[in-house]
Scaffold this motif. Sequence first.
Motif, PDB file in Angstrom:
ATOM      1  N   ARG A  90       0.807  -1.246  -0.069  1.00  0.00           N
ATOM      2  CA  ARG A  90       0.111  -0.055  -0.021  1.00  0.00           C
ATOM      3  C   ARG A  90       0.850   1.368   0.016  1.00  0.00           C
ATOM      4  NH1 ARG A  90      -2.416  -4.077   2.702  1.00  0.00           N
ATOM      5  NH2 ARG A  90      -4.773  -4.266   2.655  1.00  0.00           N
ATOM      6  N   ARG A 130      -8.863  -3.856   9.867  1.00  0.00           N
ATOM      7  CA  ARG A 130      -7.211  -3.636   9.665  1.00  0.00           C
ATOM      8  C   ARG A 130      -6.695  -2.554  10.310  1.00  0.00           C
ATOM      9  NH1 ARG A 130      -3.454  -1.706   6.008  1.00  0.00           N
ATOM     10  NH2 ARG A 130      -1.609  -2.845   5.905  1.00  0.00           N
ATOM     11  N   GLY A 149      -4.089   3.414  11.354  1.00  0.00           N
ATOM     12  CA  GLY A 149      -5.439   3.165  10.828  1.00  0.00           C
ATOM     13  C   GLY A 149      -6.211   2.361  11.306  1.00  0.00           C
ATOM     14  N   PHE A 150      -7.601   2.342  11.249  1.00  0.00           N
ATOM     15  CA  PHE A 150      -8.666   1.643  11.937  1.00  0.00           C
ATOM     16  C   PHE A 150      -9.511   1.555  10.897  1.00  0.00           C
ATOM     17  CE2 PHE A 150     -10.041   1.256  16.454  1.00  0.00           C
ATOM     18  CZ  PHE A 150     -11.495   0.953  16.107  1.00  0.00           C
ATOM     19  N   GLY A 165     -11.089   4.571   8.739  1.00  0.00           N
ATOM     20  CA  GLY A 165     -10.630   5.640   9.625  1.00  0.00           C
ATOM     21  C   GLY A 165      -9.268   5.553  10.114  1.00  0.00           C
ATOM     22  N   ALA A 176      -8.266  16.778  -0.978  1.00  0.00           N
ATOM     23  CA  ALA A 176      -7.379  15.307  -1.261  1.00  0.00           C
ATOM     24  C   ALA A 176      -6.274  15.702  -2.165  1.00  0.00           C
ATOM     25  CB  ALA A 176      -8.637  14.766  -1.839  1.00  0.00           C
ATOM     26  N   PHE A 179      -2.875  15.141  -1.011  1.00  0.00           N
ATOM     27  CA  PHE A 179      -2.483  13.929  -0.291  1.00  0.00           C
ATOM     28  C   PHE A 179      -1.102  13.612  -0.759  1.00  0.00           C
ATOM     29  CE2 PHE A 179      -2.843   9.574   0.622  1.00  0.00           C
ATOM     30  CZ  PHE A 179      -2.975   9.446   1.790  1.00  0.00           C
ATOM     31  N   VAL A 239     -13.383  10.023  10.881  1.00  0.00           N
ATOM     32  CA  VAL A 239     -12.488  11.239  10.298  1.00  0.00           C
ATOM     33  C   VAL A 239     -13.786  12.119   9.632  1.00  0.00           C
ATOM     34  CG1 VAL A 239     -10.529  12.540   9.595  1.00  0.00           C
ATOM     35  CG2 VAL A 239     -10.466  10.349  10.914  1.00  0.00           C
ATOM     36  N   ALA A 354      -6.889  -7.523   1.627  1.00  0.00           N
ATOM     37  CA  ALA A 354      -7.989  -6.787   1.976  1.00  0.00           C
ATOM     38  C   ALA A 354      -7.963  -5.452   1.457  1.00  0.00           C
ATOM     39  CB  ALA A 354      -8.317  -6.561   3.518  1.00  0.00           C
ATOM     40  N   SER A 379      -9.518   7.759  -4.590  1.00  0.00           N
ATOM     41  CA  SER A 379      -8.211   7.175  -4.318  1.00  0.00           C
ATOM     42  C   SER A 379      -8.350   5.710  -4.342  1.00  0.00           C
ATOM     43  CB  SER A 379      -7.686   8.121  -3.458  1.00  0.00           C
ATOM     44  OG  SER A 379      -6.275   7.594  -3.355  1.00  0.00           O
ATOM     45  N   TYR A 380      -9.124   5.482  -3.173  1.00  0.00           N
ATOM     46  CA  TYR A 380      -9.123   4.055  -2.693  1.00  0.00           C
ATOM     47  C   TYR A 380      -9.664   3.033  -3.885  1.00  0.00           C
ATOM     48  CZ  TYR A 380      -8.433   6.020   1.762  1.00  0.00           C
ATOM     49  OH  TYR A 380      -7.877   6.845   2.899  1.00  0.00           O
ATOM     50  N   ARG A 387      -2.635  -2.308  -6.983  1.00  0.00           N
ATOM     51  CA  ARG A 387      -2.214  -3.265  -5.849  1.00  0.00           C
ATOM     52  C   ARG A 387      -2.722  -4.828  -6.262  1.00  0.00           C
ATOM     53  NH1 ARG A 387      -3.155  -4.260  -0.492  1.00  0.00           N
ATOM     54  NH2 ARG A 387      -5.325  -3.478  -0.727  1.00  0.00           N
TER      55      ARG A 387
HETATM   56 FE1  HDD Z   1      -6.028   7.010   3.185  1.00  0.00          FE
HETATM   57  C1  HDD Z   1      -5.082   3.784   2.986  1.00  0.00           C
HETATM   58  C2  HDD Z   1      -7.204   6.354   6.392  1.00  0.00           C
HETATM   59  C3  HDD Z   1      -6.759  10.226   3.656  1.00  0.00           C
HETATM   60  C4  HDD Z   1      -5.306   7.415  -0.008  1.00  0.00           C
HETATM   61  N1  HDD Z   1      -6.178   5.493   4.651  1.00  0.00           N
HETATM   62  C5  HDD Z   1      -5.885   3.928   3.975  1.00  0.00           C
HETATM   63  C6  HDD Z   1      -5.871   3.164   5.019  1.00  0.00           C
HETATM   64  C7  HDD Z   1      -6.451   3.795   6.196  1.00  0.00           C
HETATM   65  C8  HDD Z   1      -6.409   5.136   5.681  1.00  0.00           C
HETATM   66  C9  HDD Z   1      -6.959   3.218   7.594  1.00  0.00           C
HETATM   67  C10 HDD Z   1      -5.593   1.780   5.248  1.00  0.00           C
HETATM   68  C11 HDD Z   1      -6.630   0.889   4.651  1.00  0.00           C
HETATM   69  C12 HDD Z   1      -6.319  -0.538   4.665  1.00  0.00           C
HETATM   70  O1  HDD Z   1      -6.168  -0.945   5.935  1.00  0.00           O
HETATM   71  O2  HDD Z   1      -6.102  -1.237   3.640  1.00  0.00           O
HETATM   72  N2  HDD Z   1      -6.818   8.066   4.728  1.00  0.00           N
HETATM   73  C13 HDD Z   1      -7.340   7.639   6.080  1.00  0.00           C
HETATM   74  C14 HDD Z   1      -7.938   8.914   6.659  1.00  0.00           C
HETATM   75  C15 HDD Z   1      -7.587   9.707   5.945  1.00  0.00           C
HETATM   76  C16 HDD Z   1      -7.262   9.439   4.811  1.00  0.00           C
HETATM   77  C17 HDD Z   1      -8.671   8.492   8.091  1.00  0.00           C
HETATM   78  C18 HDD Z   1      -8.343  10.967   6.114  1.00  0.00           C
HETATM   79  C19 HDD Z   1      -9.844  11.334   6.697  1.00  0.00           C
HETATM   80  N3  HDD Z   1      -6.138   8.470   1.854  1.00  0.00           N
HETATM   81  C20 HDD Z   1      -6.615   9.857   2.436  1.00  0.00           C
HETATM   82  C21 HDD Z   1      -6.469  10.773   1.389  1.00  0.00           C
HETATM   83  C22 HDD Z   1      -6.083   9.960   0.072  1.00  0.00           C
HETATM   84  C23 HDD Z   1      -5.858   8.702   0.804  1.00  0.00           C
HETATM   85  C24 HDD Z   1      -6.975  12.351   1.230  1.00  0.00           C
HETATM   86  C25 HDD Z   1      -5.937  10.314  -1.185  1.00  0.00           C
HETATM   87  C26 HDD Z   1      -6.530  11.131  -1.739  1.00  0.00           C
HETATM   88  N4  HDD Z   1      -5.314   5.791   1.712  1.00  0.00           N
HETATM   89  C27 HDD Z   1      -5.231   6.271   0.432  1.00  0.00           C
HETATM   90  C28 HDD Z   1      -4.545   5.236  -0.555  1.00  0.00           C
HETATM   91  C29 HDD Z   1      -4.610   3.994   0.498  1.00  0.00           C
HETATM   92  C30 HDD Z   1      -5.110   4.595   1.819  1.00  0.00           C
HETATM   93  C31 HDD Z   1      -3.539   5.660  -1.433  1.00  0.00           C
HETATM   94  C32 HDD Z   1      -3.607   3.325   0.329  1.00  0.00           C
HETATM   95  C33 HDD Z   1      -3.609   1.813   0.274  1.00  0.00           C
HETATM   96  C34 HDD Z   1      -5.220   1.830   0.048  1.00  0.00           C
HETATM   97  O3  HDD Z   1      -5.491   3.107   0.110  1.00  0.00           O
HETATM   98  O4  HDD Z   1      -6.103   1.017  -0.214  1.00  0.00           O
HETATM   99  O5  HDD Z   1      -5.509   5.027  -1.577  1.00  0.00           O
END
Ligand code: HDD
Length: 711
Positions: A90, A130, A149-150, A165, A176, A179, A239, A354, A379-380, A387
């Motif tokens: 990730r 996770r 992360g939660f 979360g 965003a 980021f 959040v 996951a 994004s997710y 991935r």
């Molecule tokens: Fe994120 C993963 C939590 C903002 C882009 N994020 C990821 C995970 C958590 C969070 C818990 C791990 C998920 C897992 O266990 O697979 N992220 C947050 C929180 C945010 C946040 C609470 C603000 C409220 N994230 C955020 C923004 C972006 C991302 C603004 C992009 C614009 N986050 C990602 C990602 C990830 C990720 C790059 C990496 C792996 C995945 O998503 O699945 O897309």
Amino acid sequence: MASKISQGVEKVVTMASNGITDKKHADLHRDTVNIHDNKHFSTTDFGTKVATQDDWLRVVNDGRTGPSLLEDQIAREKIHRFDHERIPERVVHARGAGAFGSFRVYESAEDVTHAKVLTDTSRTTPVFIRFSTVQGSRGSADTVRDVRGFAIKFYTEEGNWDIVGNDIPVFFIQDAMKFPDIVHAVKPEPDREVPQAQSAHNNFWDFQYLHSEATHMFMWAMSDRGVPRSFRMMQGFGVNTFRLINKDGISHFVKFHFTPTLGVHSLVWDEALKLSGQDPDFHRKDLYEAIDEGVYPKWKFGIQTLPDSRQDDFDFDILDATKIWPEEDVPIRYIGELELNRNIDEFFTQVEQAAFCTSHIVPGIDFSDDPLLQGRNFSYFDTQLSRLGINWQELPINRPGRHRITAGKVNYWPNRFEAVPPVPPSEGGFNSFPEKIQGIAERLKSKKFSEHINQAQLFYNSLTPPEKYHLENALGFELDHCDEPIVYERICDRLRDIDLELAKNVATLVGAPVPEKEGRPNHGKKSKSLSQTYFMPSEPTIASRRVAILIGDGFDKATVKAMQTSLKAANAFPFVIGVRRSTIYGEGEDKSSSSAGMMPAHHLEGMRSTMFDALFIPGGSHNQTLQKNGRAIHWVREAFAHCKAIGAMGEAVELIKTAIGSVDKVKLASVGEQGVIESYGVVTAGKSEASGIGEMIKMLKGAKDFAGAFF
Ligand code: HDD
């Protein structure tokens, strides 16, 4: 040792085959093979049994090893699978651990939502969770200073709902689009790829200064929240602001909360640093251990809701993810409970594969215009493609109730069979909230997004003195690792906006000009639930706390047994740590008797005090040996310095004195300096076993986390 291994296997067999508790578990079970049931053999990926895993097919001439043959498809396949077995980690949250559990609401939220998962009190919804760190790579340590992360996947009957979360309720950025910048700034610096899994470097703090919106979040990350004791002892927050829609189509804004029943607890920084090397898997092992032992982690689930009509009622924008909704203004309504009760069977297919998406919601829940959430929704969903590939939603851990083979003649809509029809909203089809939107396309946010300091002050003001002290030292540590004066001087300047005392102390520590004037007056307001002390369980508990019992030959065995029983009765986990890992004999025991001695779980050199919450040393002549054992002395000193509860009985009191001096003196010195030690616990007792044990358990239950002050 043989028996240990076979016990482990039994555990695996049980986990994979029995106790199917819910539909998702049954679904995963269909795809689960158990390699310990003696029905499985080595095969190729196309199912043919293989005769060897060891020798590549090659030409052998007169007993001499000749060239390997390309035609050996079995060897080639083995290497081919190995060559490609890694998937990209990730981009953030690469290191994590997961577990299964269940979610249930005990109070229906039907006044605000028609989502069955939040209204049907007779339902139990299977979940997968996770936990993760954010900054580090997959192989980094668990206890680094970081946000956690939660992420929760609710396998609801209406489809999967993901709350992605964190353990901190706010975020660094509001938009965003920022980021990639915050992530690049916190990750190892691009020229030399250091540091790993740490925010203690120039680029991170440079970014923090240049984005004053990040101030609130960095205060949280530098507080004790950045070094949780356990995933099981952290809060969880959605959040972002979401919407709930009720059956009449009325919308409320909502924030999601998870509050751990064990309370919110942290490590002290020195422990966290040491654990990173001593046991980099500390948090994931802690999670597995609690579930294996049946002390299931639990959280209360709560919602903060606001009708659309109150959107503009606050001095902050309720769609700004760098802000909390103070509980005094918007109380939390606790309506449910989340419990984790089953460990994973295979890390890769269950945790690594996951995939969580903020865009995964079910009818009755919808998005707000929170600009961070809007971008996350893209994004997710997008990142899972690189991935996991296009079929990522079909992977067992991610799939909802779908089947993987779709029999039938058509794969389009509409079709002459009317097969696989869409479902109208009245029958459960997802319907987006018909938000009225009018405006001009501009790259702007509402005015209230530009205020960044009020809530950073609110957070700081709400901390107890030890929490403030820890935060100050955390900033001191981080900025000490920044070697460009422009970086640490600017941050100290920013701290003036929060609190002059804090700014002065940090500046003094890190060698920045010590400020004389505040940047902004402190409004002096507090909010009760921002200090983690607020979450101490109403009934003190030591459930799942790890207690080390140190013994050498000549220990008081009866007391150790009584202590073990008392600890287990309170759901704590006792571990006997011996001077060696073989039978240790009690005071006056006849070694020839088959019941003599006690087998320790570990030896003094194999573990460290950091891996335990408390220390107990029984009386007995073993103390004479322990007093001369440098490692035993170190255990006691270190546990004391981390303000762990320490119990010592009978002759062990002498050991304590040797290790930390006169207990009374140390007590006075600790309480006096800085006035930050709230409590620390060393209980010593004479020979009376019963009262000593009772006192020790009482102290354990009452032990405060913030006592670990001087690191
Ligand atoms: Fe994120 C993963 C939590 C903002 C882009 N994020 C990821 C995970 C958590 C969070 C818990 C791990 C998920 C897992 O266990 O697979 N992220 C947050 C929180 C945010 C946040 C609470 C603000 C409220 N994230 C955020 C923004 C972006 C991302 C603004 C992009 C614009 N986050 C990602 C990602 C990830 C990720 C790059 C990496 C792996 C995945 O998503 O699945 O897309």
